[in-house]
Write a protein that holds these residues in place. Structure first.
Motif, mmCIF file in Angstrom:
data_model
loop_
_atom_site.group_PDB
_atom_site.id
_atom_site.type_symbol
_atom_site.label_atom_id
_atom_site.label_comp_id
_atom_site.label_asym_id
_atom_site.label_seq_id
_atom_site.Cartn_x
_atom_site.Cartn_y
_atom_site.Cartn_z
ATOM 1 N N MET A 65 -29.963 82.270 -61.468
ATOM 2 C CA MET A 65 -30.349 80.890 -61.280
ATOM 3 C C MET A 65 -31.061 80.673 -59.944
ATOM 4 S SD MET A 65 -29.701 79.495 -63.986
ATOM 5 C CE MET A 65 -29.353 77.808 -64.238
ATOM 6 N N ARG A 66 -31.233 81.720 -59.181
ATOM 7 C CA ARG A 66 -31.933 81.566 -57.900
ATOM 8 C C ARG A 66 -33.363 81.100 -58.103
ATOM 9 N NH1 ARG A 66 -30.024 87.144 -55.314
ATOM 10 N NH2 ARG A 66 -27.813 86.705 -55.418
ATOM 11 N N TRP A 67 -34.020 81.628 -59.146
ATOM 12 C CA TRP A 67 -35.404 81.235 -59.402
ATOM 13 C C TRP A 67 -35.495 79.751 -59.700
ATOM 14 C CZ3 TRP A 67 -36.478 78.952 -63.993
ATOM 15 C CH2 TRP A 67 -35.553 79.132 -65.016
ATOM 16 N N PHE A 68 -34.441 79.209 -60.314
ATOM 17 C CA PHE A 68 -34.418 77.791 -60.658
ATOM 18 C C PHE A 68 -34.427 76.945 -59.387
ATOM 19 C CE2 PHE A 68 -32.484 74.008 -62.690
ATOM 20 C CZ PHE A 68 -33.354 73.900 -63.764
ATOM 21 N N ARG A 69 -33.585 77.314 -58.439
ATOM 22 C CA ARG A 69 -33.528 76.585 -57.165
ATOM 23 C C ARG A 69 -34.788 76.830 -56.341
ATOM 24 N NH1 ARG A 69 -28.312 78.991 -56.623
ATOM 25 N NH2 ARG A 69 -26.936 77.828 -57.957
ATOM 26 N N ALA A 70 -35.311 78.048 -56.390
ATOM 27 C CA ALA A 70 -36.516 78.372 -55.636
ATOM 28 C C ALA A 70 -37.711 77.573 -56.131
ATOM 29 C CB ALA A 70 -36.802 79.865 -55.727
ATOM 30 N N ALA A 71 -37.702 77.213 -57.390
ATOM 31 C CA ALA A 71 -38.788 76.424 -57.961
ATOM 32 C C ALA A 71 -38.642 74.946 -57.644
ATOM 33 C CB ALA A 71 -38.833 76.625 -59.474
ATOM 34 N N GLY A 72 -37.567 74.583 -56.942
ATOM 35 C CA GLY A 72 -37.372 73.185 -56.590
ATOM 36 C C GLY A 72 -36.747 72.372 -57.703
ATOM 37 N N ARG A 73 -36.124 73.051 -58.671
ATOM 38 C CA ARG A 73 -35.496 72.355 -59.787
ATOM 39 C C ARG A 73 -33.984 72.490 -59.685
ATOM 40 N NH1 ARG A 73 -39.111 68.993 -61.138
ATOM 41 N NH2 ARG A 73 -41.069 69.948 -61.670
ATOM 42 N N GLY A 74 -33.301 71.538 -60.205
ATOM 43 C CA GLY A 74 -31.849 71.567 -60.214
ATOM 44 C C GLY A 74 -31.312 70.184 -60.491
ATOM 45 N N GLU A 75 -30.025 70.050 -60.426
ATOM 46 C CA GLU A 75 -29.415 68.756 -60.673
ATOM 47 C C GLU A 75 -29.514 67.883 -59.430
ATOM 48 O OE1 GLU A 75 -25.694 68.897 -63.136
ATOM 49 O OE2 GLU A 75 -25.794 70.949 -62.411
ATOM 50 N N ARG A 76 -29.713 66.612 -59.638
ATOM 51 C CA ARG A 76 -29.767 65.689 -58.506
ATOM 52 C C ARG A 76 -28.386 65.411 -57.945
ATOM 53 N NH1 ARG A 76 -33.922 61.006 -60.452
ATOM 54 N NH2 ARG A 76 -35.740 62.341 -60.578
ATOM 55 N N TRP A 77 -27.410 65.316 -58.841
ATOM 56 C CA TRP A 77 -26.052 65.005 -58.432
ATOM 57 C C TRP A 77 -25.141 66.174 -58.741
ATOM 58 C CZ3 TRP A 77 -29.038 61.582 -61.291
ATOM 59 C CH2 TRP A 77 -29.461 60.453 -60.591
ATOM 60 N N VAL A 78 -24.178 66.381 -57.872
ATOM 61 C CA VAL A 78 -23.170 67.404 -58.131
ATOM 62 C C VAL A 78 -22.049 66.718 -58.896
ATOM 63 C CG1 VAL A 78 -21.537 69.005 -57.100
ATOM 64 C CG2 VAL A 78 -23.780 68.656 -56.058
ATOM 65 N N ARG A 79 -21.780 67.195 -60.085
ATOM 66 C CA ARG A 79 -20.779 66.567 -60.943
ATOM 67 C C ARG A 79 -19.645 67.520 -61.207
ATOM 68 N NH1 ARG A 79 -25.285 64.008 -64.834
ATOM 69 N NH2 ARG A 79 -25.844 62.329 -63.441
ATOM 70 N N LEU A 80 -18.550 66.983 -61.754
ATOM 71 C CA LEU A 80 -17.415 67.826 -62.099
ATOM 72 C C LEU A 80 -17.768 68.807 -63.205
ATOM 73 C CD1 LEU A 80 -14.485 65.256 -61.993
ATOM 74 C CD2 LEU A 80 -15.063 67.000 -60.308
ATOM 75 N N LEU A 81 -18.610 68.380 -64.132
ATOM 76 C CA LEU A 81 -19.096 69.258 -65.196
ATOM 77 C C LEU A 81 -20.611 69.384 -65.055
ATOM 78 C CD1 LEU A 81 -17.091 67.948 -68.262
ATOM 79 C CD2 LEU A 81 -16.687 70.014 -66.939
ATOM 80 N N PRO A 82 -21.079 70.474 -64.462
ATOM 81 C CA PRO A 82 -22.528 70.654 -64.306
ATOM 82 C C PRO A 82 -23.234 70.683 -65.657
ATOM 83 C CG PRO A 82 -21.300 72.260 -63.000
ATOM 84 C CD PRO A 82 -20.307 71.562 -63.881
ATOM 85 N N ALA A 83 -24.484 70.265 -65.666
ATOM 86 C CA ALA A 83 -25.251 70.161 -66.906
ATOM 87 C C ALA A 83 -25.331 71.501 -67.636
ATOM 88 C CB ALA A 83 -26.655 69.635 -66.603
ATOM 89 N N ARG A 84 -25.506 72.590 -66.916
ATOM 90 C CA ARG A 84 -25.623 73.882 -67.588
ATOM 91 C C ARG A 84 -24.336 74.287 -68.277
ATOM 92 N NH1 ARG A 84 -23.526 75.757 -63.088
ATOM 93 N NH2 ARG A 84 -23.581 77.603 -62.039
ATOM 94 N N VAL A 85 -23.191 73.894 -67.728
ATOM 95 C CA VAL A 85 -21.911 74.203 -68.363
ATOM 96 C C VAL A 85 -21.767 73.412 -69.657
ATOM 97 C CG1 VAL A 85 -19.399 74.151 -68.075
ATOM 98 C CG2 VAL A 85 -20.856 74.760 -66.148
ATOM 99 N N VAL A 86 -22.219 72.173 -69.657
ATOM 100 C CA VAL A 86 -22.157 71.348 -70.860
ATOM 101 C C VAL A 86 -23.061 71.937 -71.942
ATOM 102 C CG1 VAL A 86 -22.622 69.059 -71.804
ATOM 103 C CG2 VAL A 86 -21.548 69.277 -69.554
ATOM 104 N N VAL A 87 -24.223 72.448 -71.563
ATOM 105 C CA VAL A 87 -25.119 73.082 -72.537
ATOM 106 C C VAL A 87 -24.450 74.319 -73.126
ATOM 107 C CG1 VAL A 87 -27.312 74.307 -72.801
ATOM 108 C CG2 VAL A 87 -27.220 72.170 -71.523
ATOM 109 N N TYR A 88 -23.822 75.127 -72.289
ATOM 110 C CA TYR A 88 -23.098 76.304 -72.797
ATOM 111 C C TYR A 88 -21.988 75.887 -73.756
ATOM 112 C CZ TYR A 88 -25.340 78.860 -68.962
ATOM 113 O OH TYR A 88 -26.231 79.425 -68.102
#
Length: 62
Positions: A1-24
């Motif tokens: 997931m480093r490439w994701f952050r390096a591209a300037g993309r990611g979640e705006r808010w830190v939540r108890l259930l991150p979006a990627r975990v919900v997708v999984y």
């Protein structure tokens, strides 16, 4: 997931259930439709690295 952050993309808010975990979780529910949501969640997060994930109720998973 480093490439994701390096591209300037990611979640705006830190939540108890991150979006990627919900997708999984949604993908796991599709793969195991005969299992209860709590069982799918428990199986998915049993050996999750850095297990600081929330433990949602059955109602929250529905």
């Amino acid at each position: 997931m480093r490439w994701f952050r390096a591209a300037g993309r990611g979640e705006r808010w830190v939540r108890l259930l991150p979006a990627r975990v919900v997708v999984y979780f949604v993908l796991a529910m599709v793969l195991f439709p005969e299992c209860a949501y709590r069982l799918v969640w428990a199986s998915l997060t049993a050996r999750w690295p850095g297990s600081a994930l929330a433990d949602p109720s059955s109602a929250a998973l529905r």
